[in-house]
Design an enzyme around this catalytic site. Structure first.
Site, short mmCIF file in Angstrom:
data_model
loop_
_atom_site.label_atom_id
_atom_site.label_comp_id
_atom_site.label_asym_id
_atom_site.label_seq_id
_atom_site.Cartn_x
_atom_site.Cartn_y
_atom_site.Cartn_z
N ASP A 76 46.13 -15.23 36.45
CA ASP A 76 46.84 -16.43 36.01
C ASP A 76 47.21 -17.32 37.18
O ASP A 76 47.18 -16.91 38.35
CB ASP A 76 48.10 -16.05 35.21
CG ASP A 76 49.10 -15.24 36.02
OD1 ASP A 76 48.67 -14.34 36.78
OD2 ASP A 76 50.31 -15.51 35.92
N GLU A 130 51.26 -12.86 36.24
CA GLU A 130 51.99 -12.51 37.47
C GLU A 130 53.00 -13.58 37.82
O GLU A 130 54.01 -13.30 38.47
CB GLU A 130 51.00 -12.33 38.62
CG GLU A 130 51.63 -11.73 39.88
CD GLU A 130 52.17 -12.77 40.87
OE1 GLU A 130 52.84 -12.36 41.83
OE2 GLU A 130 51.93 -13.98 40.68
#
Lengths: 356, 356
Positions: A76, A130
């Site tokens: 991400d 994350e």
């Protein structure tokens, strides 16, 4: 998996692969398309065990090697800031995720495809979320549901380190201190107690905190105690009865989370302190054999990682963990995020020399 | 004037008249209905010159008396807070404007109707928009367009004083001080300069300001220098590069507005200071003959007015000016605003004795 899943050429130049990954948007919570592409590509290699967990993809070899290295990268990114699709200028690739950390992901994907006979067993974890709260972080879910996948002698996280090895990480603590007063009309201020004036003492204690520099395994961790926000005031003619100071404490990994909380409470003794988040750091663990071998292979002198990263999770599991990935970490989360294509290729080859 | 204009009985008990006025909502900018009612009532008395100016109503006698007293009350209120219509409990009238200052208006209206042969000429000004910005205040317009209506030997403003004479008023100054720093990631805080930490010095200078107590004509003005707001911070992991402190300085009327600005600039020497508003105070002027006679008639010892009021405008025009009206000033602008019906009647009679 639908036909719309983009095909990734893992054998291609890892710099080109980085560009392809950046051009598949994957803001936290919206990684499905990229996770599908990664899953499809690594399954296509035909020689690894592959596990899909939510929008994480886990890959491992089983060659019976004496050591196992866990490599990890999050899929991400922070929200796009007008910087996707990517843009190439000479040796520089601009765009959201170029540094944090699709260049690291590309490095790991390319090595999965091109390491023919590695000297160590590999576990590679591509994970989701994350950049957002701990509870949604894909590693939190994997640690809960697939704990056996996280066994290793060394963990290497592909977070940006600009060509160096950055070992361990500092811990981070977030808190609010509240100073109370007593409201009054400002024309009769002596009838009140000014909470904002009272906050001067809190700010001075923070500013005069004796921040340590701690040398562990040759890495120097430099602490920081800071007010990162302040708010107070009712109206222009009212003596304020409350002032709140937002605090961030970055602490060396020789302190535990509990010790860090105690440090803040002692420093602000007498004030209301609410600790809203604390994450322990990670000791560098460079004395472990696999870690020492990696440092030797990477060359140069390892340094301390100042920002908190998921290496702390691996350290908490007893696995020595380092950060090693392309890009300047200070560009992460900026609109100007970019990475050197040469550095992606060079770091990939260095990591190959350690794993081959 | 439409038929819907409420009829005011100015001869009635001024406590009852207060109730009637409170029950005609007149939040700043929306005073027309109340101004129409006041205009209709005072024109109906048939013995005064009446001038309508916007939503202000000006009334004056021309009896050739040796002294002229200017009486003033604003018709507007702060926004209603669920406290209109009014509510009576025993001797107490609750509601928006009961104290600030429809009880004062009722006192003045009742005296206009019932003073048969006053010893002094009267000018009474009922005006609009006192509770909002200076430029919209009805007195600003009247001073510009009908300056001759403001000539007098003494001005009495019906702002709440809880039965006492409150003389003059303190000045008020609003400013912002800005502390600059340098942004950095909080994990590398030594690369930045923390502007919030820097604000500690500003707060300490404000807190240690030597606030004076100044005795003028027996009234003690006590100054106050305060931070009334503070704001700073970028994000939880960023060393902040700016912190702004909102300042309110209430100063004794022996300082001019310019002197007050100089005091703040000197106190915060070295910082960016933006003065956003300053209004000079008003000297009590109790040595003027008409003022001394009023103080004698009212009895008791006059005290300093701490809040800023429109008496400062009259003082600036060279007219001695005092505050004198029913209600506790500390209830003004509160949801709990209320007034004693007995006090309305008693203060009306005291004022009558001075004017009769």
């Amino acid at each position: 998996m639908s036909a719309a899943v983009p095909r990734l050429d893992l054998h291609a130049d890892p710099a080109d692969l980085t560009r392809t990954l950046v051009d598949i948007p994957s803001v936290s919570g919206d990684e499905q398309l990229l996770a599908d592409a990664v899953e499809q590509a690594v399954r296509g290699l035909g020689r690894y065990e592959v596990l899909r967990s939510g929008n994480a993809v886990l890959v491992r070899s089983d060659l019976g090697r004496p050591t196992r290295v866990l490599l990890a990268g999050h899929l991400d990114t922070v929200p796009i800031a007008g910087n996707v699709p990517s843009r190439t200028e000479g040796d520089v690739l601009h765009g959201c995720g170029t540094t944090d950390m699709k260049s690291g992901d590309a490095m790991l994907l390319h090595l999965l495809a091109t390491l023919e006979n590695p000297s160590r067993d590999l576990t590679v974890v591509f994970y989701d979320c994350e950049e957002i709260e701990h509870e949604r972080n894909g590693l939190t879910r994997i640690e809960r549901e697939h704990r056996d996948w996280l066994a290793a002698d060394l963990a290497i996280l592909g977070e940006p380190t600009d060509g160096k090895v950055e070992a361990g990480c500092q811990g981070t603590l977030a808190a609010w201190a509240t100073v109370r007063g007593h409201r009054a009309h400002s024309a009769r201020s002596w009838m009140g107690v000014n909470a904002i004036h009272g906050a001067a003492d809190v700010l001075q204690r923070l500013a005069s905190f004796p921040a340590r520099e701690v040398d562990i395994d040759g890495c120097v961790y430099r602490e920081g105690m800071n007010a990162v926000g302040i708010t107070g005031g009712v109206a222009g003619n009212v003596i304020p009865d409350e002032c709140r100071v937002r605090i961030n404490f970055r602490f060396a990994p020789d302190r535990s989370a509990e010790q860090a909380v105690a440090v803040v409470r002692e420093l602000l003794d007498g004030y209301e302190v609410e600790v809203v988040d604390v994450a322990a750091g990670a000791l560098p663990g460079l004395s472990a054999p696999a870690a020492a071998e990696f440092v030797a292979a990477a060359g140069g002198t390892p340094s301390a990682k100042y920002g908190w990263t998921d290496v702390a999770r691996f350290a908490a599991l007893g696995i020595p963990a380092v950060n090693y990935g392309p890009g300047n970490p200070s560009l992460a989360h900026t609109r100007e995020e970019h990475v050197s294509l040469t550095q992606i290729r060079e770091m990939t080859e260095t990591l190959r020399s350690f794993l081959a």
